[in-house]
Every structure is written in structure tokens, then in C-alpha cells.
Scaffold this motif. Structure first.
Motif, PDB file in Angstrom:
ATOM      1  N   LYS A   1      18.168 -61.989  72.577  1.00 46.05           N
ATOM      2  CA  LYS A   1      17.078 -62.200  73.525  1.00 46.05           C
ATOM      3  C   LYS A   1      15.973 -62.946  72.776  1.00 46.05           C
ATOM      4  O   LYS A   1      15.837 -62.797  71.556  1.00 46.05           O
ATOM      5  CB  LYS A   1      16.560 -60.885  74.090  1.00 46.05           C
ATOM      6  N   PRO A   2      15.204 -63.765  73.476  1.00 52.28           N
ATOM      7  CA  PRO A   2      14.139 -64.505  72.797  1.00 52.28           C
ATOM      8  C   PRO A   2      13.116 -63.547  72.185  1.00 52.28           C
ATOM      9  O   PRO A   2      12.668 -62.604  72.840  1.00 52.28           O
ATOM     10  CB  PRO A   2      13.508 -65.343  73.898  1.00 52.28           C
ATOM     11  N   PRO A   3      12.749 -63.756  70.923  1.00 56.59           N
ATOM     12  CA  PRO A   3      11.800 -62.852  70.278  1.00 56.59           C
ATOM     13  C   PRO A   3      10.395 -63.016  70.863  1.00 56.59           C
ATOM     14  O   PRO A   3       9.934 -64.130  71.081  1.00 56.59           O
ATOM     15  CB  PRO A   3      11.849 -63.259  68.807  1.00 56.59           C
ATOM     16  N   GLU A   4       9.747 -61.895  71.115  1.00 53.87           N
ATOM     17  CA  GLU A   4       8.394 -61.930  71.663  1.00 53.87           C
ATOM     18  C   GLU A   4       7.395 -62.242  70.557  1.00 53.87           C
ATOM     19  O   GLU A   4       7.492 -61.721  69.447  1.00 53.87           O
ATOM     20  CB  GLU A   4       8.048 -60.584  72.300  1.00 53.87           C
ATOM     21  N   GLY A   5       6.442 -63.089  70.866  1.00 49.56           N
ATOM     22  CA  GLY A   5       5.391 -63.417  69.900  1.00 49.56           C
ATOM     23  C   GLY A   5       5.813 -64.428  68.849  1.00 49.56           C
ATOM     24  O   GLY A   5       5.021 -64.767  67.982  1.00 49.56           O
ATOM     25  N   GLN A   6       7.038 -64.895  68.892  1.00 52.27           N
ATOM     26  CA  GLN A   6       7.508 -65.908  67.952  1.00 52.27           C
ATOM     27  C   GLN A   6       7.890 -67.144  68.755  1.00 52.27           C
ATOM     28  O   GLN A   6       8.567 -67.050  69.775  1.00 52.27           O
ATOM     29  CB  GLN A   6       8.714 -65.402  67.165  1.00 52.27           C
ATOM     30  N   TYR A   7       7.451 -68.298  68.267  1.00 46.60           N
ATOM     31  CA  TYR A   7       7.639 -69.522  69.031  1.00 46.60           C
ATOM     32  C   TYR A   7       8.511 -70.543  68.337  1.00 46.60           C
ATOM     33  O   TYR A   7       8.666 -71.644  68.819  1.00 46.60           O
ATOM     34  CB  TYR A   7       6.273 -70.107  69.393  1.00 46.60           C
ATOM     35  N   TRP A   8       9.107 -70.188  67.202  1.00 42.46           N
ATOM     36  CA  TRP A   8       9.959 -71.126  66.477  1.00 42.46           C
ATOM     37  C   TRP A   8      11.173 -71.520  67.303  1.00 42.46           C
ATOM     38  O   TRP A   8      11.650 -72.639  67.218  1.00 42.46           O
ATOM     39  CB  TRP A   8      10.398 -70.535  65.134  1.00 42.46           C
ATOM     40  N   TRP A   9      11.660 -70.619  68.143  1.00 41.23           N
ATOM     41  CA  TRP A   9      12.854 -70.933  68.933  1.00 41.23           C
ATOM     42  C   TRP A   9      12.542 -71.950  70.029  1.00 41.23           C
ATOM     43  O   TRP A   9      13.414 -72.715  70.426  1.00 41.23           O
ATOM     44  CB  TRP A   9      13.482 -69.662  69.491  1.00 41.23           C
ATOM     45  N   LEU A  10      11.284 -72.004  70.497  1.00 42.00           N
ATOM     46  CA  LEU A  10      10.901 -73.036  71.464  1.00 42.00           C
ATOM     47  C   LEU A  10      10.868 -74.413  70.801  1.00 42.00           C
ATOM     48  O   LEU A  10      11.239 -75.411  71.423  1.00 42.00           O
ATOM     49  CB  LEU A  10       9.543 -72.704  72.074  1.00 42.00           C
ATOM     50  N   VAL A  11      10.435 -74.466  69.558  1.00 36.02           N
ATOM     51  CA  VAL A  11      10.453 -75.719  68.812  1.00 36.02           C
ATOM     52  C   VAL A  11      11.893 -76.178  68.624  1.00 36.02           C
ATOM     53  O   VAL A  11      12.204 -77.365  68.746  1.00 36.02           O
ATOM     54  CB  VAL A  11       9.721 -75.564  67.459  1.00 36.02           C
ATOM     55  N   LYS A  12      12.782 -75.223  68.357  1.00 36.81           N
ATOM     56  CA  LYS A  12      14.198 -75.575  68.216  1.00 36.81           C
ATOM     57  C   LYS A  12      14.778 -76.102  69.531  1.00 36.81           C
ATOM     58  O   LYS A  12      15.620 -77.006  69.509  1.00 36.81           O
ATOM     59  CB  LYS A  12      15.008 -74.367  67.730  1.00 36.81           C
TER      60      LYS A  12
END
Length: 110
Positions: free
Chosen positions: A55-66
Motif C-alpha cells: 500500500k502507498p506509504p503515508e507521509g512519504q512522497y518518494w513513490w509519487l516521484v517514481k
């Protein structure tokens, strides 16, 4: 599923993606097959990446950059075909973006 198997499949899909990018950018006769491999590899990378995350980690945005990097690498052949980028630059930017995506995946800086 075993995380090692997912990681191996993710890396194998990335290798197939860059093999197809090389075939697309360098031209030749098998461009249709290379384009199909490019699309299939992109879908596999996306699906396996989300399977690794669960599941997408809350409070972390590195996966959106990916995800943004994934979109750029997916659009790179169209940018080269329309002469927005030269082929060598499209491939170089794609390699740099993939290196940055790998770094983001391992370090998760933000």
C-alpha cells in the motif's frame, strides 16, 4: 509473495524496458516488437512495484516521484519520434531517470 521474487521480477522488467528502449531509439526492423515489449515492461514494473509496496506509504512522497519518472520513461519514445529530443538524449535521460528511481527506491529520502 516472496519479496525476493518480486524484486527479481521488478529488476528483470527494468532490464527488458531498457532493452526495448535501445531497440526503439537505435531503429532497425523490429520496432513494433520493441514497442510492445516497452509497454509490457512498463505495466509489469508498475504492477510489481505496487505489489512490493503493498500500500502507498503515508507521509512519504518518494513513490509519487517514481510514478513521474515512470511516466517520463513511458513517454520517451514519443518524444524522440516527434523530434523533441534526439535519440541519444532520450536514452541518456531515461537512464539517468531510472538511476534516480532506483536510488529513491533504496534510500526513500522523503
Amino acid at each position: 509473495m516472496n519479496p525476493f521474487i518480486l524484486h527479481t521480477l521488478h529488476v528483470a522488467s527494468a532490464l527488458a524496458l531498457f532493452g526495448s528502449l535501445g531497440a526503439i531509439f537505435l531503429g532497425g526492423t523490429g520496432k513494433k516488437g520493441a514497442s510492445a515489449l516497452h509497454g509490457i515492461s512498463l505495466v509489469l514494473i508498475l504492477l510489481i512495484g505496487f505489489a512490493i509496496l503493498k500500500k502507498p506509504p503515508e507521509g512519504q512522497y518518494w513513490w509519487l516521484v517514481k510514478l513521474g519518472i515512470w511516466l517520463f520513461i513511458g513517454a520517451a519514445p514519443a518524444l524522440v519520434k516527434r523530434n523533441i529530443l534526439p535519440a541519444w538524449m532520450g536514452f541518456a535521460f531515461s537512464l539517468a531517470a531510472a538511476g534516480y528511481a532506483a536510488w529513491l527506491g533504496y534510500t526513500k529520502p522523503f
